[in-house]
Design a protein around this motif. Structure first.
Motif, mmCIF file in Angstrom:
data_model
loop_
_atom_site.group_PDB
_atom_site.id
_atom_site.type_symbol
_atom_site.label_atom_id
_atom_site.label_comp_id
_atom_site.label_asym_id
_atom_site.label_seq_id
_atom_site.Cartn_x
_atom_site.Cartn_y
_atom_site.Cartn_z
ATOM 1 N N ARG A 47 -71.228 -2.711 10.855
ATOM 2 C CA ARG A 47 -71.202 -2.008 9.565
ATOM 3 C C ARG A 47 -69.847 -2.168 8.877
ATOM 4 N NH1 ARG A 47 -74.347 3.559 11.230
ATOM 5 N NH2 ARG A 47 -76.433 2.649 11.314
ATOM 6 N N LYS A 48 -68.775 -2.086 9.661
ATOM 7 C CA LYS A 48 -67.430 -2.263 9.091
ATOM 8 C C LYS A 48 -67.269 -3.692 8.570
ATOM 9 C CE LYS A 48 -65.608 1.757 9.986
ATOM 10 N NZ LYS A 48 -65.309 2.688 8.934
ATOM 11 N N ASP A 49 -67.753 -4.675 9.336
ATOM 12 C CA ASP A 49 -67.673 -6.067 8.888
ATOM 13 C C ASP A 49 -68.438 -6.265 7.588
ATOM 14 O OD1 ASP A 49 -66.122 -6.753 11.062
ATOM 15 O OD2 ASP A 49 -67.776 -7.649 12.211
ATOM 16 N N GLU A 50 -69.616 -5.654 7.501
ATOM 17 C CA GLU A 50 -70.406 -5.743 6.280
ATOM 18 C C GLU A 50 -69.667 -5.107 5.102
ATOM 19 O OE1 GLU A 50 -74.516 -3.783 4.670
ATOM 20 O OE2 GLU A 50 -74.546 -4.585 6.710
ATOM 21 N N HIS A 51 -69.069 -3.961 5.350
ATOM 22 C CA HIS A 51 -68.304 -3.277 4.297
ATOM 23 C C HIS A 51 -67.093 -4.119 3.875
ATOM 24 C CE1 HIS A 51 -67.107 0.123 1.881
ATOM 25 N NE2 HIS A 51 -65.905 0.092 2.421
ATOM 26 N N ASN A 53 -66.832 -7.362 4.029
ATOM 27 C CA ASN A 53 -67.332 -8.493 3.247
ATOM 28 C C ASN A 53 -67.688 -8.065 1.819
ATOM 29 O OD1 ASN A 53 -66.999 -10.400 5.271
ATOM 30 N ND2 ASN A 53 -69.027 -10.028 6.127
ATOM 31 N N GLN A 54 -68.273 -6.867 1.668
ATOM 32 C CA GLN A 54 -68.567 -6.359 0.329
ATOM 33 C C GLN A 54 -67.278 -6.150 -0.464
ATOM 34 O OE1 GLN A 54 -70.787 -2.793 1.161
ATOM 35 N NE2 GLN A 54 -72.755 -3.854 1.245
ATOM 36 N N LEU A 55 -66.267 -5.608 0.195
ATOM 37 C CA LEU A 55 -64.985 -5.377 -0.483
ATOM 38 C C LEU A 55 -64.328 -6.697 -0.864
ATOM 39 C CD1 LEU A 55 -63.560 -2.407 1.617
ATOM 40 C CD2 LEU A 55 -64.504 -2.327 -0.698
ATOM 41 N N LYS A 56 -64.423 -7.688 0.004
ATOM 42 C CA LYS A 56 -63.862 -9.010 -0.321
ATOM 43 C C LYS A 56 -64.551 -9.588 -1.548
ATOM 44 C CE LYS A 56 -62.319 -10.477 4.266
ATOM 45 N NZ LYS A 56 -62.548 -11.434 5.381
ATOM 46 N N THR A 57 -65.868 -9.434 -1.610
ATOM 47 C CA THR A 57 -66.611 -9.924 -2.775
ATOM 48 C C THR A 57 -66.177 -9.187 -4.038
ATOM 49 O OG1 THR A 57 -68.512 -10.456 -1.378
ATOM 50 C CG2 THR A 57 -68.934 -10.226 -3.732
ATOM 51 N N VAL A 59 -63.276 -7.782 -4.564
ATOM 52 C CA VAL A 59 -61.911 -8.214 -4.893
ATOM 53 C C VAL A 59 -61.951 -9.540 -5.651
ATOM 54 C CG1 VAL A 59 -59.757 -9.075 -3.896
ATOM 55 C CG2 VAL A 59 -60.727 -6.937 -3.067
ATOM 56 N N VAL A 60 -62.752 -10.476 -5.184
ATOM 57 C CA VAL A 60 -62.864 -11.767 -5.867
ATOM 58 C C VAL A 60 -63.403 -11.568 -7.282
ATOM 59 C CG1 VAL A 60 -64.125 -13.966 -5.868
ATOM 60 C CG2 VAL A 60 -63.074 -13.133 -3.761
ATOM 61 N N THR A 61 -64.410 -10.714 -7.418
ATOM 62 C CA THR A 61 -64.973 -10.428 -8.739
ATOM 63 C C THR A 61 -63.917 -9.812 -9.654
ATOM 64 O OG1 THR A 61 -67.163 -10.082 -7.762
ATOM 65 C CG2 THR A 61 -66.793 -9.151 -9.955
ATOM 66 N N LEU A 62 -63.158 -8.859 -9.131
ATOM 67 C CA LEU A 62 -62.112 -8.211 -9.936
ATOM 68 C C LEU A 62 -60.983 -9.181 -10.275
ATOM 69 C CD1 LEU A 62 -61.996 -4.707 -8.209
ATOM 70 C CD2 LEU A 62 -62.900 -5.259 -10.482
ATOM 71 N N GLU A 63 -60.625 -10.040 -9.333
ATOM 72 C CA GLU A 63 -59.588 -11.037 -9.616
ATOM 73 C C GLU A 63 -60.034 -11.954 -10.750
ATOM 74 O OE1 GLU A 63 -59.054 -12.818 -5.756
ATOM 75 O OE2 GLU A 63 -57.323 -11.546 -5.295
ATOM 76 N N ASN A 64 -61.300 -12.370 -10.714
ATOM 77 C CA ASN A 64 -61.830 -13.223 -11.784
ATOM 78 C C ASN A 64 -61.812 -12.489 -13.118
ATOM 79 O OD1 ASN A 64 -62.297 -15.340 -10.012
ATOM 80 N ND2 ASN A 64 -64.421 -14.784 -9.658
ATOM 81 N N ARG A 65 -62.183 -11.213 -13.103
ATOM 82 C CA ARG A 65 -62.196 -10.425 -14.338
ATOM 83 C C ARG A 65 -60.783 -10.259 -14.890
ATOM 84 N NH1 ARG A 65 -64.230 -9.587 -18.934
ATOM 85 N NH2 ARG A 65 -64.176 -7.444 -19.652
ATOM 86 N N VAL A 66 -59.828 -9.990 -14.015
ATOM 87 C CA VAL A 66 -58.432 -9.858 -14.446
ATOM 88 C C VAL A 66 -57.955 -11.164 -15.071
ATOM 89 C CG1 VAL A 66 -56.065 -9.624 -13.592
ATOM 90 C CG2 VAL A 66 -57.789 -7.994 -12.867
ATOM 91 N N SER A 67 -58.309 -12.270 -14.450
ATOM 92 C CA SER A 67 -57.918 -13.573 -14.989
ATOM 93 C C SER A 67 -58.515 -13.792 -16.378
ATOM 94 C CB SER A 67 -58.367 -14.673 -14.030
ATOM 95 O OG SER A 67 -58.009 -15.938 -14.521
ATOM 96 N N GLN A 68 -59.796 -13.446 -16.538
ATOM 97 C CA GLN A 68 -60.433 -13.561 -17.860
ATOM 98 C C GLN A 68 -59.726 -12.695 -18.897
ATOM 99 O OE1 GLN A 68 -64.436 -12.325 -17.000
ATOM 100 N NE2 GLN A 68 -65.188 -14.414 -16.749
ATOM 101 N N LEU A 69 -59.414 -11.466 -18.525
ATOM 102 C CA LEU A 69 -58.749 -10.553 -19.466
ATOM 103 C C LEU A 69 -57.341 -11.040 -19.806
ATOM 104 C CD1 LEU A 69 -59.985 -7.146 -18.021
ATOM 105 C CD2 LEU A 69 -60.705 -8.248 -20.154
#
Length: 133
Positions: A47-51, A53-57, A59-69
């Motif tokens: 469950r922790k590994d799954e969580h 992995n969700q957080l890593k995803t 973070v990548v999404t937020l990093e992409n959004r920050v880059s766009q902004l």
């Protein structure tokens, strides 16, 4: 008991192998308890590994959004600066309450630089700094 076991080999064993070695010395009831505990810990770890992995995803999404902004901000800033000119120096007259910033710019450029420009050549003129009274 620990003292009854032969010494472990010098090569590194996996955690699972080490646990299996230790379990082999336990009674039947103890083995059931240990195996149940191991399954519970494994479930928690999964469950922790799954969580994670969700957080890593995320973070990548937020990093992409920050880059766009950041790119959008840079584009807007470049657009705003595309035709900006700052005029300063002793040839700039003191500010008056009734002045037109456009007229000050026109007169200064005409007199100082000897360039003939019209009011249409000026988009939005501003005085910088605090207002004098």
């Amino acid at each position: 008991m620990v003292g009854d076991r032969p010494p472990r080999q010098s090569h590194p064993l996996t955690i699972s192998n080490m646990i299996q070695d230790d379990i082999s010395t336990l009674s039947g009831e103890s083995k059931v308890m240990v195996n149940t505990s191991i399954k519970a810990v494994q479930l928690i770890m999964d469950r922790k590994d799954e969580h994670i992995n969700q957080l890593k995803t995320e973070v990548v999404t937020l990093e992409n959004r920050v880059s766009q902004l950041e790119n959008q901000i840079d584009d807007v800033s470049q657009y705003e600066r595309r035709d900006t000119v700052i005029i300063s120096g002793p040839s700039i007259p003191q500010e008056t309450n009734s002045e037109s910033a456009a007229d000050v710019v026109l007169d200064t450029i005409r007199e100082t630089l000897k360039i003939n420009i019209s009011r249409n050549d000026i988009n939005v003129p501003h005085r910088l700094g605090s207002k004098t009274k």
